[in-house]
Enzyme design. Structure first.
Site, PDB file in Angstrom:
ATOM      1  N   SER A  90       0.844  -1.185   0.000  1.00  9.69           N
ATOM      2  CA  SER A  90       0.000   0.000   0.000  1.00  9.69           C
ATOM      3  C   SER A  90       0.884   1.240   0.000  1.00  9.69           C
ATOM      4  O   SER A  90       2.023   1.201   0.492  1.00  9.69           O
ATOM      5  CB  SER A  90      -0.893   0.012   1.244  1.00  9.69           C
ATOM      6  N   TYR A 149      -0.716  -0.816   9.914  1.00 10.74           N
ATOM      7  CA  TYR A 149      -0.945  -1.167   8.515  1.00 10.74           C
ATOM      8  C   TYR A 149       0.276  -0.822   7.655  1.00 10.74           C
ATOM      9  O   TYR A 149       0.715  -1.615   6.814  1.00 10.74           O
ATOM     10  CB  TYR A 149      -2.184  -0.418   8.031  1.00 10.74           C
ATOM     11  N   LYS A 182       2.530  -3.435   5.561  1.00  9.71           N
ATOM     12  CA  LYS A 182       2.573  -3.304   4.105  1.00  9.71           C
ATOM     13  C   LYS A 182       3.985  -3.020   3.593  1.00  9.71           C
ATOM     14  O   LYS A 182       4.357  -3.456   2.500  1.00  9.71           O
ATOM     15  CB  LYS A 182       1.607  -2.209   3.647  1.00  9.71           C
TER      16      LYS A 182
END
Length: 309
Positions: A152, A165, A169
């Site tokens: 991401s 996150y 990622k």
């Protein structure tokens, strides 16, 4: 050239909705047998239902394709092993693995609990590793495999409130780099997708008028290329709204300091030289960096050392 997947078996995680659903349908439309994996949880990883995965299987069968559903939690090694065993019993091979499953638990780092940090890393990083690990010996035996990891922009570039996150990622790049090297002999090609799409996970983060342009279907063509027979390997492909670009990690030529001048003061004074991008290059493995530094140091000291050249 028309990319087809006839005779190939593809496993897509998190395929009940959004990007995963789009990838599964795209593969099926081009002839692949598809395993639709989805735990059926909410975006933050709560509750579970098989309805979404079964609905996608129905869509694929309605178009004349072959599909099966499995509700394994990607971070549960036993569940993933069961899924892989059922696929092998049904179709005898796994050619393509698209790691798409994920959750969000966004908060600033100061307010985030370590449980929420750990859970997101567990799903994204360990879930991806678990699925790759289960499929890896099959792909090695076949001497064929195509794997996509999903990163991401939050991991590549950062995003406020997504430390868990973003960390998970960012790890995709490191995992891809190593699996690319280890899989090359057996024609296992490993790439990473960096998507920006309108999904359940982004609907509260992106303005409505922008969401209209970011349909998952605008991204799936890039994924289908990354898992095709003539796919590249070790590529980070950015995708969204029909736009595609590559993200690369470069290292500048830098400077080499002798022992007397190797001080923090010298580094501060010459930091602009260290950061100068002219002549930067994309290194292919960790030892390339080590060899570069040793060669530079040897030359600065008048030593005849050509390690790695």
């Amino acid at each position: 050239m028309t990319i087809r997947f006839d005779g190939r078996v593809a496993l897509v995680t998190g395929a009940g909705t959004g990007l995963g659903r789009s990838h599964a349908l795209g593969l099926a439309e081009r002839g692949a047998k598809v395993v639709v994996n989805d735990l059926g949880v909410t975006p933050d990883g709560q509750t579970a239902s098989s309805d979404a995965a079964l609905a996608v299987v129905d869509e694929i069968r309605a178009m004349g394709g072959e599909a099966m559903a499995h509700g394994a939690d990607v971070a549960d090694a036993e569940g993933v092993a069961d899924m892989v065993a059922k696929v092998m019993a049904e179709w005898g091979r796994i050619d393509i693995l698209i790691n798409n499953a994920g959750i969000l638990r966004d908060k600033t780092f100061a307010k985030m609990t370590l449980d929420d940090f750990r859970k997101v890393v567990e799903v994204h990083l360990m879930g991806t590793a678990t699925c790759c690990h289960a499929c890896w010996p099959i792909m090695r035996e076949q001497t064929y495999g195509r794997i996509v990891l999903t990163t991401s922009a939050s991991g590549l570039y950062g995003n406020f409130g997504q430390s868990n996150y973003g960390a998970a990622k960012a790890a995709m790049a490191g995992l891809m780099n190593v699996l690319h090297l280890e899989g090359a002999r057996d024609d296992i090609r490993v790439n990473t997708l960096a998507p920006t799409a309108a999904t359940r996970m982004t609907e509260n983060l992106i303005p409505a008028d922008a969401l209209a342009l970011l349909a998952p279907e605008t991204i799936t063509p890039g994924v289908l290329y990354l898992v095709s027979e003539d796919a590249p390997s070790r590529v980070i492909l950015g995708a969204g709204a029909g736009s595609f670009a590559l993200t690369r990690i470069y290292e500048t030529p830098g400077i080499t300091l002798g022992s007397e001048e190797n001080t923090p003061d010298t580094i501060a004074e010459r930091f602009d030289e260290i950061a100068d991008p002219e002549g930067q290059q994309e290194l292919q493995n960790a030892f390339e960096q080590t060899q570069k530094y040793v060669r530079n140091a040897a030359r600065a000291r008048g030593l005849n050392l050509n390690w790695g050249e």
